[in-house]
Design an enzyme around this catalytic site. Structure first.
Site, PDB file in Angstrom:
ATOM      1  N   CYS A  22       0.798  -1.233   0.000  1.00  0.00           N
ATOM      2  CA  CYS A  22       0.000   0.000   0.000  1.00  0.00           C
ATOM      3  C   CYS A  22       0.832   1.285   0.000  1.00  0.00           C
ATOM      4  O   CYS A  22       0.445   2.288  -0.598  1.00  0.00           O
ATOM      5  CB  CYS A  22      -0.940   0.043   1.215  1.00  0.00           C
ATOM      6  SG  CYS A  22      -1.665  -1.550   1.646  1.00  0.00           S
ATOM      7  N   CYS A  54       1.728   3.708  -3.113  1.00  0.00           N
ATOM      8  CA  CYS A  54       0.762   4.670  -3.679  1.00  0.00           C
ATOM      9  C   CYS A  54       0.246   5.662  -2.623  1.00  0.00           C
ATOM     10  O   CYS A  54      -0.020   6.815  -2.931  1.00  0.00           O
ATOM     11  CB  CYS A  54      -0.433   3.931  -4.279  1.00  0.00           C
ATOM     12  SG  CYS A  54       0.011   3.022  -5.759  1.00  0.00           S
ATOM     13  N   HIS A  55       0.062   5.178  -1.386  1.00  0.00           N
ATOM     14  CA  HIS A  55      -0.609   6.031  -0.386  1.00  0.00           C
ATOM     15  C   HIS A  55       0.363   6.762   0.542  1.00  0.00           C
ATOM     16  O   HIS A  55      -0.061   7.658   1.262  1.00  0.00           O
ATOM     17  CB  HIS A  55      -1.581   5.192   0.451  1.00  0.00           C
ATOM     18  CG  HIS A  55      -2.669   4.558  -0.378  1.00  0.00           C
ATOM     19  ND1 HIS A  55      -3.766   5.250  -0.819  1.00  0.00           N
ATOM     20  CD2 HIS A  55      -2.800   3.302  -0.877  1.00  0.00           C
ATOM     21  CE1 HIS A  55      -4.548   4.442  -1.536  1.00  0.00           C
ATOM     22  NE2 HIS A  55      -3.974   3.250  -1.587  1.00  0.00           N
ATOM     23  N   MET A 104      -7.422   1.761  -7.980  1.00  0.00           N
ATOM     24  CA  MET A 104      -6.894   0.810  -7.005  1.00  0.00           C
ATOM     25  C   MET A 104      -7.249  -0.608  -7.467  1.00  0.00           C
ATOM     26  O   MET A 104      -8.387  -0.879  -7.833  1.00  0.00           O
ATOM     27  CB  MET A 104      -7.521   1.084  -5.634  1.00  0.00           C
ATOM     28  CG  MET A 104      -7.262  -0.040  -4.686  1.00  0.00           C
ATOM     29  SD  MET A 104      -7.124   0.487  -3.013  1.00  0.00           S
ATOM     30  CE  MET A 104      -7.478  -1.062  -2.196  1.00  0.00           C
ATOM     31  N   HIS A 153       6.504  11.070 -10.825  1.00  0.00           N
ATOM     32  CA  HIS A 153       6.667   9.615 -10.717  1.00  0.00           C
ATOM     33  C   HIS A 153       7.771   9.142 -11.666  1.00  0.00           C
ATOM     34  O   HIS A 153       8.931   9.335 -11.386  1.00  0.00           O
ATOM     35  CB  HIS A 153       5.317   8.948 -10.989  1.00  0.00           C
ATOM     36  CG  HIS A 153       5.279   7.514 -10.602  1.00  0.00           C
ATOM     37  ND1 HIS A 153       5.240   7.089  -9.299  1.00  0.00           N
ATOM     38  CD2 HIS A 153       5.298   6.384 -11.351  1.00  0.00           C
ATOM     39  CE1 HIS A 153       5.238   5.765  -9.255  1.00  0.00           C
ATOM     40  NE2 HIS A 153       5.282   5.304 -10.501  1.00  0.00           N
TER      41      HIS A 153
HETATM   42 FE1  DHE Z   1       7.266   1.015 -10.270  1.00  0.00          FE
HETATM   43  C1  DHE Z   1       9.723   2.410 -12.258  1.00  0.00           C
HETATM   44  C2  DHE Z   1       7.479   3.658  -8.166  1.00  0.00           C
HETATM   45  C3  DHE Z   1       4.556  -0.175  -8.543  1.00  0.00           C
HETATM   46  C4  DHE Z   1       7.428  -1.898 -12.010  1.00  0.00           C
HETATM   47  N1  DHE Z   1       8.370   2.733 -10.246  1.00  0.00           N
HETATM   48  C5  DHE Z   1       9.325   3.127 -11.165  1.00  0.00           C
HETATM   49  C6  DHE Z   1       9.856   4.397 -10.779  1.00  0.00           C
HETATM   50  C7  DHE Z   1       9.237   4.747  -9.613  1.00  0.00           C
HETATM   51  C8  DHE Z   1       8.299   3.704  -9.280  1.00  0.00           C
HETATM   52  C9  DHE Z   1       9.472   5.984  -8.793  1.00  0.00           C
HETATM   53  C10 DHE Z   1      10.916   5.190 -11.533  1.00  0.00           C
HETATM   54  C11 DHE Z   1      12.300   4.747 -11.150  1.00  0.00           C
HETATM   55  C12 DHE Z   1      13.388   5.462 -11.963  1.00  0.00           C
HETATM   56  O1  DHE Z   1      13.277   5.524 -13.192  1.00  0.00           O
HETATM   57  O2  DHE Z   1      14.347   5.961 -11.365  1.00  0.00           O
HETATM   58  N2  DHE Z   1       6.155   1.669  -8.675  1.00  0.00           N
HETATM   59  C13 DHE Z   1       6.427   2.768  -7.958  1.00  0.00           C
HETATM   60  C14 DHE Z   1       5.464   2.915  -6.895  1.00  0.00           C
HETATM   61  O3  DHE Z   1       5.482   3.793  -5.993  1.00  0.00           O
HETATM   62  C15 DHE Z   1       4.419   1.922  -7.114  1.00  0.00           C
HETATM   63  C16 DHE Z   1       3.190   2.606  -7.693  1.00  0.00           C
HETATM   64  C17 DHE Z   1       3.921   1.204  -5.870  1.00  0.00           C
HETATM   65  C18 DHE Z   1       4.958   0.472  -5.074  1.00  0.00           C
HETATM   66  O4  DHE Z   1       4.642   0.004  -3.988  1.00  0.00           O
HETATM   67  O5  DHE Z   1       6.099   0.343  -5.493  1.00  0.00           O
HETATM   68  C19 DHE Z   1       5.070   1.037  -8.165  1.00  0.00           C
HETATM   69  N3  DHE Z   1       6.164  -0.727 -10.292  1.00  0.00           N
HETATM   70  C20 DHE Z   1       5.121  -1.015  -9.499  1.00  0.00           C
HETATM   71  C21 DHE Z   1       4.630  -2.347  -9.736  1.00  0.00           C
HETATM   72  O6  DHE Z   1       3.684  -2.921  -9.113  1.00  0.00           O
HETATM   73  C22 DHE Z   1       5.388  -2.890 -10.892  1.00  0.00           C
HETATM   74  C23 DHE Z   1       4.440  -2.972 -12.087  1.00  0.00           C
HETATM   75  C24 DHE Z   1       5.948  -4.293 -10.675  1.00  0.00           C
HETATM   76  C25 DHE Z   1       7.051  -4.397  -9.703  1.00  0.00           C
HETATM   77  O7  DHE Z   1       8.122  -4.901 -10.078  1.00  0.00           O
HETATM   78  O8  DHE Z   1       6.891  -3.985  -8.569  1.00  0.00           O
HETATM   79  C26 DHE Z   1       6.421  -1.802 -11.081  1.00  0.00           C
HETATM   80  N4  DHE Z   1       8.352   0.387 -11.855  1.00  0.00           N
HETATM   81  C27 DHE Z   1       8.301  -0.872 -12.389  1.00  0.00           C
HETATM   82  C28 DHE Z   1       9.284  -0.978 -13.444  1.00  0.00           C
HETATM   83  C29 DHE Z   1       9.937   0.260 -13.537  1.00  0.00           C
HETATM   84  C30 DHE Z   1       9.342   1.090 -12.516  1.00  0.00           C
HETATM   85  C31 DHE Z   1       9.504  -2.205 -14.317  1.00  0.00           C
HETATM   86  C32 DHE Z   1      11.068   0.668 -14.486  1.00  0.00           C
HETATM   87  C33 DHE Z   1      10.536   0.988 -15.834  1.00  0.00           C
HETATM   88  C34 DHE Z   1      11.652   1.287 -16.814  1.00  0.00           C
HETATM   89  O9  DHE Z   1      11.544   0.832 -17.959  1.00  0.00           O
HETATM   90  O10 DHE Z   1      12.587   2.008 -16.456  1.00  0.00           O
END
Ligand code: DHE
Length: 563
Positions: free
Chosen positions: A50, A53-54, A104, A340
Site C-alpha cells: 500500500c 501509492c498512499h 486501485m 513519478h
Molecule cells: Fe514502479 C519504475 C514507483 C509499482 C514496475 N516505479 C518506477 C519508478 C518509480 C516507481 C518511482 C521510476 C524509477 C526510476 O526511473 O528511477 N512503482 C512505484 C510505486 O510507488 C508503485 C506505484 C507502488 C509500489 O509500492 O512500489 C510502483 N512498479 C510497481 C509495480 O507494481 C510494478 C508494475 C511491478 C514491480 O516490479 O513492482 C512496477 N516500476 C516498475 C518498473 C519500472 C518502474 C519495471 C522501471 C521501468 C523502466 O523501464 O525504467
C-alpha cells in the site's frame, strides 16, 4: 495464490525484517481493536502493498489519503471532512477486496479474507512513523563483499554482456541475469525485497539494483558468473538508483532515492561507500510543507555532471550537480505534484516526467536547467521511460500510456535539427491519442530500429486486457493495433491469479521484444520473446524459479537510454 494467513503470525513476524525498528501504530480514537500480532501483519502488508501509492504517513499521492481522520479546506472556504474511521471496517473491506474505479487494484486474489479484515482495521489506526536513517546507519549497513583490488582485471567470461537482461523476480527478492543471445538464465542472485529497477554502470560492467526495502546491490558481470560485490541500505523503502555518467565522472558516484526516509543518498560507484545524504522534506509547489516528499525517478544527464531527481509529493525537480559533492549545487525546478516515472526525449536533452495524479507531463530542459513545458494529458500518465519515434505527421514524439485512461498520448518534442524546424509549432503538445481497449497501461516501448510501438495494460481488471499487449505501426498510426496474447503464447496453464503481461524491453540489436508474464506469487511465470518485425513468438523463457518476473533491463539499452 493466497499469501499468508493469520495462523502464520509467527512466520509473518519473522519476515517483517524491514519493520523491526519501525514505530508502533497507535489507535486513533474509536479505531477498532487490534492485537499486537495483527498490528505487525498490518504494518508488513501496508509496506509491501500500500505504501507505494498512499505514502508511509498515508497522506496520499497516486492513491488517496488514508489517514484515520482528515479535513481539508475547499477553494470556496468550506471544510471537507473524511478519513478511514468515517468509512468503517465493512466498507473498507469491500474497497480493498474489489478495488475502485479510481485505479486501485482488487486484492481479493492477493490477500486472504482475514488479511483484508486486518487491513481494513489497520488503516483506521494512526500510522506508525518509521525511524530516520542516517549516514552512520548507512555505513553500518554497508557490506563491501569484494573490494575493487580483488575483482577481475578483465572480463572472465566470454558472454556478450551488452545483450544481458537484468530481470526482477519481484516476490522472491531476486534478480535473474538472462543471456539475451542464448535466452538462458545465467545466474539468479539474492537482492533486496521486490527489486524495483536495475540500472547499468556507464561502463556496462556492473548492474545496480534497488529493492523496495531500500537494499542496493552491486553486481559485477566480469566474474565467470555475475557476483554481488557490495550491498548497502538506503533506508527502509526505496525505488530508484543511477550512476554518474558525465565524461570524466563515469561511475564515480551512485545516487539512490528513498521513499522512507524521504531523502537521496550519494555513494561511491564502485564500492557503494556512503558519502552524503540530502533530505527532500520541504515545500510543495503550492507552498505547503510536506513531511514525506519521496524520491521518485532519477536519471543521469549525459550532457552535464548532473542527476535529474524527481520529488513526488512536492512537485519539485532537482538538478543535482555532482561535480563537487562537498559543496553540492542544486537547481530546484517547480513543476507539478506527484512526480513519478519518466525518460529522455530522443535528443536526450529533455527529461519527460509524469506528474501522475496531476494528469500532467513535465518536460525539463537539462541544458538550460529550466522547465521547458508542463503538458496536460489524460488521466494518470504512466510512461515508464516512455518511447521516442518519428511521427509521420508531427516529427519527433515521445509517448506515454495512462493508468487512468484508455489512450497512449504522443507529445511533440523539441529538436535542434534544422529539418525538424517545421514541427516547432507542435512542440510540447499532445499531438495524437492512440485508442487502447481499456485503461491500466503501465509501459510503452519502441526502439530506433523498430517500426512498432508496444503498449501493455497490466492494471486493467479484465483478464482479456491485462494478459495482452497492443502493437501500433508507427509508419501508419491509422491502422488498428495488433493484439498480442502474451499469456496464451506462453503456453503456461491458466491460473486463478491474473497473469499480467507487463513491461517490454528490446534486445541490444533492437529486433526482439521481451515481455514479462507476471503470474501469482507461487506460480511459474515466463518471459515471452517476440520477433519485432513479424510480431511472431520467438521464445518462451520459463523455469520453476521464474516467479513474478516484472521489470527487465537490457544492458546496452539501459546504459545508453535507448527507448
Ligand atoms: Fe514502479 C519504475 C514507483 C509499482 C514496475 N516505479 C518506477 C519508478 C518509480 C516507481 C518511482 C521510476 C524509477 C526510476 O526511473 O528511477 N512503482 C512505484 C510505486 O510507488 C508503485 C506505484 C507502488 C509500489 O509500492 O512500489 C510502483 N512498479 C510497481 C509495480 O507494481 C510494478 C508494475 C511491478 C514491480 O516490479 O513492482 C512496477 N516500476 C516498475 C518498473 C519500472 C518502474 C519495471 C522501471 C521501468 C523502466 O523501464 O525504467
Amino acid at each position: 495464490m493466497k499469501t499468508g494467513k493469520l495462523t502464520r503470525i509467527g512466520a509473518a513476524l519473522l519476515l517483517a525484517h524491514a519493520f523491526g525498528a519501525h514505530g508502533q501504530a497507535t489507535p486513533a480514537a474509536q479505531a477498532p481493536a487490534m492485537t499486537a500480532p495483527e498490528l505487525e501483519i498490518g504494518k508488513k502488508i501496508y509496506f509491501e502493498r500500500c505504501a507505494g501509492c498512499h505514502g508511509v504517513l498515508r497522506k496520499g499521492a497516486t492513491g488517496k489519503n488514508l489517514e484515520p481522520l482528515w479535513s481539508k479546506k475547499n477553494a470556496d472556504g468550506t471544510t471537507q471532512e473524511g478519513g478511514m474511521l468515517r468509512l468503517g471496517t465493512a466498507r473498507l473491506e469491500k474497497i480493498i477486496a474489489l478495488g475502485t474505479e479510481g485505479g486501485m487494484v482488487n486484492y481479493d486474489d492477493i490477500l486472504t479474507k482475514e488479511e483484508i479484515n486486518v487491513m481494513a482495521r489497520y488503516i483506521q489506526q494512526e500510522p506508525p512513523i518509521p525511524p530516520e536513517f542516517s549516514l552512520k546507519d548507512m555505513e553500518e549497513s554497508w557490506k563491501l563483499i569484494v573490494p575493487v583490488a580483488e575483482r577481475p582485471k578483465k572480463q572472465m567470461n566470454k558472454l556478450n554482456l551488452k545483450n544481458m537482461f537484468a530481470v526482477t523476480l519481484r516476490d522472491t527478492g531476486e534478480l535473474a541475469v538472462i543471456d539475451g543471445d542464448t535466452k538462458q538464465i545465467w545466474q539468479i542472485l539474492k537482492t533486496g525485497y521486490a527489486v524495483h529497477i536495475s540500472r547499468m554502470s556507464a561502463s556496462g560492467r556492473y548492474i545496480y539494483t534497488v529493492g523496495r526495502d531500500g537494499l542496493v546491490t552491486l553486481i559485477d558481470m566480469w566474474f565467470e558468473k555475475p557476483t554481488t560485490v557490495a550491498t548497502i541500505r538506503l533506508g527502509s523503502d526505496a525505488r530508484s538508483v543511477d550512476v554518474s555518467k558525465f565524461k570524466g565522472f563515469e561511475d564515480k558516484y551512485l545516487i539512490g532515492g528513498g521513499y522512507w526516509p524521504p531523502q537521496y543518498s550519494i555513494m561511491d560507484g564502485d564500492t557503494l561507500k556512503p558519502r552524503k545524504i540530502v533530505s527532500t522534506r520541504g515545500m510543495t509547489v503550492d507552498g505547503e510543507y510536506h513531511p514525506e516528499p519521496r524520491v521518485a525517478s532519477i536519471v543521469a544527464s549525459q550532457i552535464k555532471p548532473e542527476w535529474v531527481v524527481n520529488i513526488k509529493e512536492t512537485g519539485q525537480i532537482l538538478l543535482v550537480d555532482y561535480s563537487d559533492i562537498k559543496n553540492l549545487k542544486t537547481t530546484t525546478i517547480e513543476s507539478a505534484k506527484f512526480l513519478h516515472d519518466g525518460g529522455f526525449d530522443a535528443s536526450k536533452r529533455y527529461f519527460m516526467v509524469a506528474a501522475n495524479a496531476s494528469n500532467k507531463i513535465a518536460a525539463v530542459d537539462t541544458k538550460t536547467g529550466k522547465l521547458a513545458a508542463l503538458i496536460d494529458t489524460k488521466k494518470i500518465p504512466h510512461p515508464g521511460r516512455g518511447a521516442n519515434f518519428i511521427h509521420p505527421k508531427y516529427g519527433p514524439v515521445w509517448a506515454t500510456g495512462h493508468l487512468g485512461d484508455a489512450v497512449v498520448s504522443l507529445i511533440s518534442t523539441a529538436s535542434d535539427k534544422p529539418a525538424d524546424a517545421k514541427f516547432k509549432q507542435h512542440n510540447w503538445k499532445v499531438v495524437q491519442e492512440l485508442a487502447m481497449p481499456g485503461a491500466g497501461n503501465l509501459f510503452v516501448k519502441t526502439h530506433p530500429k523498430s517500426n512498432h510501438l508496444w503498449a501493455d495494460m497490466p492494471m486493467n481488471p479484465e483478464r482479456e486486457n491485462a494478459e495482452v499487449n497492443y502493437v501500433f505501426d508507427i509508419r501508419d498510426l491509422s491502422k488498428p493495433p495488433v493484439r498480442i496474447d502474451v499469456a496464451k503464447d506462453s503456453g503456461l496453464p491458466v491460473t486463478k491469479a491474473l497473469r499480467r503481461a507487463v513491461h517490454q524491453e528490446y534486445n541490444e540489436k533492437g529486433d526482439e521484444v521481451w515481455i514479462s508474464l507476471w503470474g501469482g506469487k507461487t506460480d511459474q511465470s515466463a518471459i515471452v520473446v517476440y520477433d519485432d518485425k513479424t510480431l511472431k513468438l520467438k521464445k518462451v523463457i520459463t523455469d520453476p524459479k521464474m516467479i513474478t518476473p516484472t521489470g527487465k533491463f537490457n544492458v546496452w539499452n539501459t546504459q545508453h537510454d535507448v527507448y
